[in-house]
Write an enzyme that holds these catalytic residues in place. Structure first.
Site, PDB file in Angstrom:
ATOM      1  CG  PHE A  11      -1.562   1.191   1.664  1.00 35.32           C
ATOM      2  CD1 PHE A  11      -2.153   2.065   0.757  1.00 35.32           C
ATOM      3  CD2 PHE A  11      -1.590   1.525   3.021  1.00 35.32           C
ATOM      4  CE1 PHE A  11      -2.746   3.255   1.190  1.00 35.32           C
ATOM      5  CE2 PHE A  11      -2.180   2.702   3.455  1.00 35.32           C
ATOM      6  CZ  PHE A  11      -2.747   3.575   2.535  1.00 35.32           C
ATOM      7  N   GLY A  36       1.560  -7.738  -0.617  1.00 34.46           N
ATOM      8  CA  GLY A  36       1.606  -6.746  -1.696  1.00 34.46           C
ATOM      9  C   GLY A  36       1.075  -7.320  -2.996  1.00 34.46           C
ATOM     10  CG  ASP A  51      11.391 -13.095   3.175  1.00 33.19           C
ATOM     11  OD1 ASP A  51      11.938 -12.464   4.113  1.00 33.19           O
ATOM     12  OD2 ASP A  51      10.267 -13.606   3.275  1.00 33.19           O
ATOM     13  CE1 TYR A 140       3.415  -3.567  12.577  1.00 33.14           C
ATOM     14  CE2 TYR A 140       2.244  -1.989  13.962  1.00 33.14           C
ATOM     15  CZ  TYR A 140       2.886  -2.301  12.779  1.00 33.14           C
ATOM     16  OH  TYR A 140       2.988  -1.346  11.798  1.00 33.14           O
ATOM     17  CB  VAL A 183     -10.993   1.150  10.643  1.00 31.26           C
ATOM     18  CG1 VAL A 183     -10.401   2.533  10.693  1.00 31.26           C
ATOM     19  CG2 VAL A 183     -12.482   1.241  10.883  1.00 31.26           C
ATOM     20  CB  ILE A 184     -10.451   4.061   6.054  1.00 30.50           C
ATOM     21  CG1 ILE A 184     -10.713   5.064   7.187  1.00 30.50           C
ATOM     22  CG2 ILE A 184     -10.820   4.643   4.682  1.00 30.50           C
ATOM     23  CD1 ILE A 184      -9.983   6.389   7.083  1.00 30.50           C
ATOM     24  CB  ILE A 199     -18.489   0.516  15.227  1.00 31.24           C
ATOM     25  CG1 ILE A 199     -18.270   1.303  13.929  1.00 31.24           C
ATOM     26  CG2 ILE A 199     -17.834   1.216  16.415  1.00 31.24           C
ATOM     27  CD1 ILE A 199     -18.758   2.731  13.967  1.00 31.24           C
TER      28      ILE A 199
END
Ligand SMILES: NC(=O)c1ccc[n+]([C@@H]2O[C@H](COP(=O)([O-])OP(=O)(O)OC[C@H]3O[C@@H](n4cnc5c(N)ncnc54)[C@H](O)[C@@H]3O)[C@@H](O)[C@H]2O)c1
Length: 306
Positions: A11, A36, A51, A140, A183-184, A199
């Site tokens: 992205f 990707g 990789d 993460y 979320v978008i 939600i």
């Protein structure tokens, strides 16, 4: 200049590659296509399917001789990091070390890469500034926080300069629905398919949504700041609640839809808002894309790709 972008099929990386090529640079993309998409890669870029943990990475970079490396490749999913911390650590830390060693061996001038708002955890003193001590609530977030220390020590010990961006919640065309800012893209995917959206919680939780073009602009600005080193937030310093997001979508989407409120997820942060002070002072930049414009462009992208 010769510039290597890891994760350039993803992205954010693919938009960055487009901007670098538009500015006349020669770009090599390294990506294993795990999340990707080959079609996102600009046709003028050299594409290497590899990789970042591959032992041949340094040799590949030596052939291309990049002056700068943008390292966008990562395991980007918070829940995945909780399910499999070893994999998250393998890609985001051992992979990072392989990239850093390759940068050293080919004499790269600077590495520019993201950390994340996830490094802050659930701090309640807003806006979040780069000097605050983060308490990540996910593996993460922890590997991103540790990334920052690896960069600092590679700089201090081996003279490899770096800029590390704490991206807020990035959104825009080409975003997948698995990553942390998703979320978008999840709402767009569901709404263009005429599905309802869900939600978790009351919808009053807020996020600092930053459009991908503004994130690319920060990376491009970093390229032209040879003396700048350190950690910088990339954000809007505006909090948008999920309910507000829904209200915006109601204006954009040409059909009715319902919103289902489900039980809040454990560990979800209530508010995330990142200071833009350093971004403005050090990069001379602030985010320019307003939420309504960014959401409209993003929704159109998802709508047209079906
Ligand atoms: N999207 C956000 O809101 C956000 C927020 C903060 C930080 N970030 C960071 O920005 C970077 C880019 O994220 P994105 O949202 O574009 O994600 P993405 O999944 O779209 O892109 C990641 C890219 O890296 C590649 N990749 C993953 N593992 C690899 C490996 N082992 N070797 C080679 N390539 C590999 C994937 O195939 C993909 O093309 C990541 O470091 C992410 O953690 C993103």
């Amino acid at each position: 200049m010769n510039i290597c972008v890891t994760g350039g099929a993803g992205f954010i990386g693919s938009h960055l590659v487009d901007a670098l090529i538009n500015e006349g640079h020669k770009v090599m993309v390294i990506d294993n296509l795990s999340t990707g998409c080959r079609d996102f890669v600009n046709s003028k870029a050299d594409f290497v399917e590899m990789d970042i943990r591959d032992k041949e990475l340094a040799a590949k970079m030596a052939e291309f001789k990049p002056e700068y490396v943008f390292h966008e490749a990562a395991q980007t999913m918070v829940p995945e990091s909780m399910k499999d911390p070893a994999f998250d650590c393998d890609v985001n830390l051992l992979g990072l070390i392989n990239v850093l060693n390759a940068c050293r061996s080919v004499g790269v001038k600077k590495i520019i890469m993201p950390s994340s708002a996830a490094v802050y955890g659930d701090l309640d003193t807003l806006p979040l500034t780069e000097t605050m001590a983060g308490q990540p609530s996910s593996f993460y977030g922890l590997t991103k926080l540790t990334t920052e220390s690896y960069l600092r020590i590679y700089h201090e010990a081996f003279g490899l300069p770096y800029i590390c961006f704490r991206y807020a919640n990035v959104y825009g065309p080409r975003q997948g629905n698995g990553g942390e800012g998703g979320v978008i893209s999840i709402f767009c995917e569901r709404l263009q398919a005429h599905k309802d959206i869900s939600i978790f919680g009351d919808g009053e939780q807020t996020r600092d949504f930053v459009y991908v073009d503004d994130v690319v602009a920060a990376n491009m600005a970093a390229l032209h700041k040879p003396d700048l080193v350190g950690v910088i937030n990339v954000s809007t310093e505006r909090g948008t609640s999920l309910n507000k997001l829904v209200a915006q979508f109601k204006k954009i989407v040409d059909h009715e839809f319902n919103v289902h409120y489900e039980e809040a997820r454990q560990g979800d942060i209530k508010h995330s808002l990142l200071s833009t002070k350093r971004m403005i002072n050090e990069l001379g930049l602030s985010a320019t894309v307003k939420l309504d414009k960014g959401l409209t462009t993003t929704y159109e992208y998802f709508h047209n790709k079906k």
